[in-house]
Design a protein around this motif. Structure first.
Motif, mmCIF file in Angstrom:
data_model
loop_
_atom_site.group_PDB
_atom_site.id
_atom_site.type_symbol
_atom_site.label_atom_id
_atom_site.label_comp_id
_atom_site.label_asym_id
_atom_site.label_seq_id
_atom_site.Cartn_x
_atom_site.Cartn_y
_atom_site.Cartn_z
ATOM 1 N N GLN A 246 16.657 -15.842 6.131
ATOM 2 C CA GLN A 246 15.917 -17.006 5.646
ATOM 3 C C GLN A 246 15.777 -16.737 3.897
ATOM 4 N N ALA A 247 15.940 -17.684 3.199
ATOM 5 C CA ALA A 247 16.038 -17.574 1.768
ATOM 6 C C ALA A 247 15.491 -18.752 0.741
ATOM 7 N N LEU A 248 14.853 -18.652 -0.327
ATOM 8 C CA LEU A 248 14.382 -19.633 -1.028
ATOM 9 C C LEU A 248 15.574 -20.078 -1.808
ATOM 10 N N ARG A 249 16.161 -21.290 -1.967
ATOM 11 C CA ARG A 249 17.381 -21.351 -2.731
ATOM 12 C C ARG A 249 16.988 -22.515 -4.006
ATOM 13 N N ILE A 250 17.411 -22.149 -5.183
ATOM 14 C CA ILE A 250 17.114 -22.981 -6.428
ATOM 15 C C ILE A 250 18.464 -23.227 -6.820
ATOM 16 N N VAL A 251 18.711 -24.682 -7.285
ATOM 17 C CA VAL A 251 19.832 -25.029 -7.866
ATOM 18 C C VAL A 251 19.700 -25.096 -9.389
ATOM 19 N N TYR A 252 20.557 -24.194 -10.290
ATOM 20 C CA TYR A 252 20.256 -24.224 -11.696
ATOM 21 C C TYR A 252 21.427 -24.888 -12.311
ATOM 22 N N THR A 253 21.290 -25.770 -13.512
ATOM 23 C CA THR A 253 22.338 -26.086 -14.334
ATOM 24 C C THR A 253 21.943 -25.754 -15.760
ATOM 25 N N GLY A 254 22.539 -24.853 -16.324
ATOM 26 C CA GLY A 254 22.196 -24.550 -17.627
ATOM 27 C C GLY A 254 23.033 -23.112 -18.113
ATOM 28 N N THR A 255 22.506 -22.519 -19.380
ATOM 29 C CA THR A 255 23.270 -21.419 -19.732
ATOM 30 C C THR A 255 22.557 -20.097 -19.204
ATOM 31 N N GLU A 256 23.276 -19.086 -19.636
ATOM 32 C CA GLU A 256 22.784 -17.541 -19.038
ATOM 33 C C GLU A 256 21.501 -17.501 -19.996
ATOM 34 N N ASP A 257 21.414 -18.041 -21.111
ATOM 35 C CA ASP A 257 20.257 -17.654 -22.350
ATOM 36 C C ASP A 257 18.797 -18.140 -21.411
ATOM 37 N N ASP A 258 19.122 -19.422 -20.498
ATOM 38 C CA ASP A 258 17.754 -20.096 -20.319
ATOM 39 C C ASP A 258 17.323 -19.850 -18.755
ATOM 40 N N VAL A 259 18.279 -19.041 -18.147
ATOM 41 C CA VAL A 259 18.114 -19.064 -16.695
ATOM 42 C C VAL A 259 16.706 -18.227 -16.445
ATOM 43 N N ILE A 260 16.307 -17.160 -17.089
ATOM 44 C CA ILE A 260 15.284 -16.257 -16.960
ATOM 45 C C ILE A 260 14.122 -17.548 -16.977
ATOM 46 N N ALA A 261 14.159 -17.981 -18.277
ATOM 47 C CA ALA A 261 12.639 -18.868 -18.628
ATOM 48 C C ALA A 261 12.564 -20.252 -17.537
ATOM 49 N N GLN A 262 13.790 -20.399 -16.999
ATOM 50 C CA GLN A 262 13.839 -21.723 -16.198
ATOM 51 C C GLN A 262 13.749 -21.393 -14.727
ATOM 52 N N VAL A 263 14.114 -20.342 -14.422
ATOM 53 C CA VAL A 263 14.178 -20.207 -12.860
ATOM 54 C C VAL A 263 13.370 -18.685 -12.476
ATOM 55 N N TYR A 264 13.876 -17.590 -13.205
ATOM 56 C CA TYR A 264 13.305 -16.444 -12.796
ATOM 57 C C TYR A 264 11.585 -16.185 -12.973
ATOM 58 N N ASP A 265 11.353 -16.459 -14.356
ATOM 59 C CA ASP A 265 10.023 -16.306 -14.504
ATOM 60 C C ASP A 265 9.030 -17.345 -13.863
ATOM 61 N N PRO A 266 9.348 -18.615 -13.567
ATOM 62 C CA PRO A 266 8.541 -19.694 -12.654
ATOM 63 C C PRO A 266 8.576 -19.203 -11.273
ATOM 64 N N MET A 267 9.637 -18.386 -10.690
ATOM 65 C CA MET A 267 9.679 -18.005 -9.570
ATOM 66 C C MET A 267 8.952 -16.826 -9.164
ATOM 67 N N ASP A 268 9.152 -15.957 -10.188
ATOM 68 C CA ASP A 268 8.079 -14.719 -9.760
ATOM 69 C C ASP A 268 6.670 -15.148 -10.052
ATOM 70 N N ALA A 269 6.197 -16.081 -10.967
ATOM 71 C CA ALA A 269 4.992 -16.688 -10.826
ATOM 72 C C ALA A 269 4.335 -17.261 -9.551
ATOM 73 N N LEU A 270 5.172 -17.967 -8.919
ATOM 74 C CA LEU A 270 5.054 -18.558 -7.560
ATOM 75 C C LEU A 270 4.771 -17.351 -6.846
ATOM 76 N N LEU A 271 5.803 -16.408 -6.697
ATOM 77 C CA LEU A 271 5.486 -15.222 -5.388
ATOM 78 C C LEU A 271 4.572 -14.484 -5.727
ATOM 79 N N ALA A 272 4.070 -14.239 -7.040
ATOM 80 C CA ALA A 272 2.862 -13.506 -7.161
ATOM 81 C C ALA A 272 1.647 -14.383 -7.065
ATOM 82 N N ALA A 273 1.611 -15.494 -7.218
ATOM 83 C CA ALA A 273 0.459 -16.433 -6.852
ATOM 84 C C ALA A 273 0.306 -16.566 -5.416
#
Length: 354
Positions: A246-273
């Motif tokens: 089982q996995a959590l799936r996020i669809v991202y449309t953007g550049t490599e520069d923005d993927v951490i701020a738009q996906v990884y940081d929010p998902m890390d915050a959600l998992l930690a919360a």
């Protein structure tokens, strides 16, 4: 003398009535309160406090006895003290700029003995614990990622393992370097697959992209069909399996520069919360991977991708905090376009959300 006696008697009766009223109507808990300043978004803080697992400790000697309840900005959870006494911990979270203010209240229920009720004044067992409790809460919340998961959309899907032909490497965690390495891997792996009779069975994938000591480490390659080739060019290129389960799936449309701020940081915050990831470390507790549904050689890197977090444990706490959505199709064109169509060869097979 008789009048004086009657007066004294009346006074005694009044005192007893007041004492009795105070016993039955007065506070039945000893409590202490402390206010904390937390440099983290209020939604992340509130979610972390509300999802504390049953059996976890507020401070040594005080244990969460039942799941917390949330009403607006207030979280309340029953607790048990080391001596068997019961009580509550109550958190009130208020947004304060980009951070939040947390009012921590620790309560202890008092017994029926009138002498116990005097602990309303002294603070009972709560008084000596309050400072340590506040420090523990501050330390825990300060470790959260300084990000908000509000607006993050994800779905819960089932994925099946498939043969995987990949190169393994670590490079500096810089967008330009990552984009270049992805393009180089694509250029190197495709002819090797053809020379060994392997057919691509899906888009380019980067499995377990993670940051280790400032390096971006991954296994990048293609799922394939054909006879397993084993190791190629020594250990530089290998064959194995893609993740499954089982996995959590996020669809991202953007550049490599923005993927951490738009996906990884929010998902890390959600998992930690949700208490599903240790916020005290930047290392991912969950295996992750990316599926590139667009050409990674284009300017800015691969713009259309799927990002997966392979589930570790029960995600019910996470879905309570931020409910999952239905699986979303991957855009087949660059961000400037407005139409969305499914990718030609999606990597995993989506399933309905639990």
């Amino acid at each position: 003398m008789g009048a004086l006696g009657r007066t004294i008697g009346i006074i005694v009766v009044v005192v007893l009535l007041i004492a009795g009223a105070g016993y039955f109507l007065g506070p039945k808990t000893a409590s202490r309160t402390q206010t904390l300043e937390i440099a983290r978004p209020a939604p992340t803080v509130l979610a972390r406090l509300s999802s504390a697992p049953v059996g976890s400790t507020v401070v040594e000697g005080v244990t969460i006895a039942e799941a917390a309840t949330v009403e607006g900005d207030t979280v309340s959870a029953p607790v048990t003290f080391a001596d068997g006494a019961t009580g509550r911990v109550v958190y009130t979270v208020t947004p304060q700029g980009e951070g939040s203010q947390v009012r921590v209240k620790l309560e202890q229920d008092l017994g029926a003995n009138p002498l116990d009720r005097f602990q309303v004044i002294t603070g009972g067992d709560v008084a000596p614990l309050m400072a340590s409790a506040a420090t523990a809460v501050q330390t825990d919340l300060d470790a959260l990622p300084n990000a908000s998961f509000e607006g993050l959309q994800y779905s819960v899907v089932d994925i099946t393992a498939r043969p995987f032909f990949f190169a393994q490497s670590c490079v500096p965690n810089e967008p330009d370097t990552i984009t270049t390495l992805i393009a180089d891997a694509k250029t190197a792996i495709e002819p090797l697959m053809r020379s060994r009779g392997l057919q691509q069975a899906g888009p380019l994938m980067a499995v377990e992209p993670r940051v280790v000591e400032g390096q971006y480490c991954f296994q990048i390659g293609y799922p394939y069909t054909g006879r397993a080739p084993g190791s190629v060019l020594g250990q530089l290129i290998q064959s194995g399996q893609t993740p499954s389960g089982q996995a959590l799936r996020i669809v991202y449309t953007g550049t490599e520069d923005d993927v951490i701020a738009q996906v990884y940081d929010p998902m890390d915050a959600l998992l930690a919360a949700a208490h599903l990831d240790n916020p005290a470390t930047r290392e991912d507790d969950w295996a992750t991977y990316e599926v590139y549904n667009d050409d990674p050689t284009q300017a800015g890197g691969s713009r259309n991708r799927e990002i997966y977090y392979v589930v570790q444990g029960d995600v019910s706490a996470l879905t309570r905090i931020a409910p999952a959505s239905a699986p979303v199709a991957v855009p087949a064109v660059a961000p400037a376009a407005t139409t969305e169509t499914p990718a030609a060869t999606p990597a995993p097979a989506p399933a309905t959300t639990p």
